[in-house]
Scaffold this motif. Structure first.
Motif, mmCIF file in Angstrom:
data_model
loop_
_atom_site.group_PDB
_atom_site.id
_atom_site.type_symbol
_atom_site.label_atom_id
_atom_site.label_comp_id
_atom_site.label_asym_id
_atom_site.label_seq_id
_atom_site.Cartn_x
_atom_site.Cartn_y
_atom_site.Cartn_z
ATOM 1 N N LYS A 1 0.834 -1.204 0.000
ATOM 2 C CA LYS A 1 0.000 0.000 0.000
ATOM 3 C C LYS A 1 0.870 1.255 0.000
ATOM 4 C CE LYS A 1 -3.134 2.646 2.825
ATOM 5 N NZ LYS A 1 -3.512 2.913 4.183
ATOM 6 N N HIS B 1 3.286 9.771 -10.082
ATOM 7 C CA HIS B 1 2.767 9.643 -11.446
ATOM 8 C C HIS B 1 1.282 9.997 -11.590
ATOM 9 C CE1 HIS B 1 6.281 6.902 -11.280
ATOM 10 N NE2 HIS B 1 6.532 7.465 -12.469
ATOM 11 N N GLN B 2 0.620 10.315 -10.526
ATOM 12 C CA GLN B 2 -0.800 10.666 -10.511
ATOM 13 C C GLN B 2 -1.708 9.557 -11.089
ATOM 14 O OE1 GLN B 2 -1.805 13.364 -8.852
ATOM 15 N NE2 GLN B 2 0.380 13.631 -8.434
ATOM 16 N N GLN B 3 -1.272 8.351 -11.018
ATOM 17 C CA GLN B 3 -2.096 7.191 -11.374
ATOM 18 C C GLN B 3 -1.515 5.950 -10.683
ATOM 19 O OE1 GLN B 3 -1.834 6.755 -15.593
ATOM 20 N NE2 GLN B 3 0.193 5.830 -15.543
ATOM 21 N N TYR B 4 -2.395 4.979 -10.491
ATOM 22 C CA TYR B 4 -1.939 3.725 -9.900
ATOM 23 C C TYR B 4 -1.429 2.785 -10.987
ATOM 24 C CZ TYR B 4 -4.050 5.109 -5.480
ATOM 25 O OH TYR B 4 -4.351 5.772 -4.321
ATOM 26 N N MET C 1 2.440 1.708 -3.420
ATOM 27 C CA MET C 1 1.473 2.172 -4.410
ATOM 28 C C MET C 1 1.128 3.639 -4.207
ATOM 29 S SD MET C 1 -0.968 -1.108 -5.083
ATOM 30 C CE MET C 1 -1.724 -0.342 -6.483
ATOM 31 N N GLU C 2 1.010 4.059 -2.968
ATOM 32 C CA GLU C 2 0.734 5.477 -2.698
ATOM 33 C C GLU C 2 1.917 6.345 -3.132
ATOM 34 O OE1 GLU C 2 -2.069 6.882 -1.821
ATOM 35 O OE2 GLU C 2 -3.098 4.965 -1.649
ATOM 36 N N TYR D 1 3.969 5.631 -5.587
ATOM 37 C CA TYR D 1 3.900 5.648 -7.046
ATOM 38 C C TYR D 1 2.838 6.634 -7.520
ATOM 39 C CZ TYR D 1 3.586 3.991 -11.865
ATOM 40 O OH TYR D 1 3.593 3.922 -13.231
ATOM 41 N N PHE D 2 1.687 6.621 -6.838
ATOM 42 C CA PHE D 2 0.606 7.543 -7.206
ATOM 43 C C PHE D 2 1.037 9.001 -7.022
ATOM 44 C CE2 PHE D 2 -3.202 10.049 -6.303
ATOM 45 C CZ PHE D 2 -3.964 9.743 -7.420
#
Length: 72
Positions: A58, A68-71, A61-62, A64-65
Motif C-alpha cells: 500500500k 505519477h498521478q495514477q496507480y 502504491m501510494e 507511485y501515485f
C-alpha cells in the motif's frame, strides 16, 4: 579405598521402570500441550507477515501515485 567404593556401590540405586515411565508420561503430556500452541504461534506469525507485506505494498502504491498521478 576399596571399602569406600564397595560401600558406594551397595548404597547406589538406579531408577525403577515405573519412575522412568512416569517421567516419559509427563514429557508426553507437556509435548501434547506445547505442540498445538507452537502451531498457533506459527500461524499468527504468518498472518502478521502477510499483513506487513500488504501494508508495504500500500505504501509503495501510494508513493507511485504521488509521483505519477495514477496507480500502476
Amino acid at each position: 579405598m576399596y571399602k569406600a567404593l564397595s560401600r558406594l556401590k551397595k548404597g547406589e540405586k538406579g531408577f525403577t521402570l515405573i519412575e522412568l515411565l512416569v517421567v516419559i508420561a509427563i514429557i508426553a503430556i507437556l509435548a501434547a500441550i506445547a505442540i498445538p500452541q507452537f502451531a498457533a504461534y506459527r500461524m499468527r506469525s504468518y498472518n502478521a507477515a502477510a499483513e506487513s507485506d500488504v501494508r508495504n505494498l500500500k505504501t509503495s502504491m501510494e508513493a507511485y501515485f504521488a509521483d505519477h498521478q495514477q496507480y500502476p
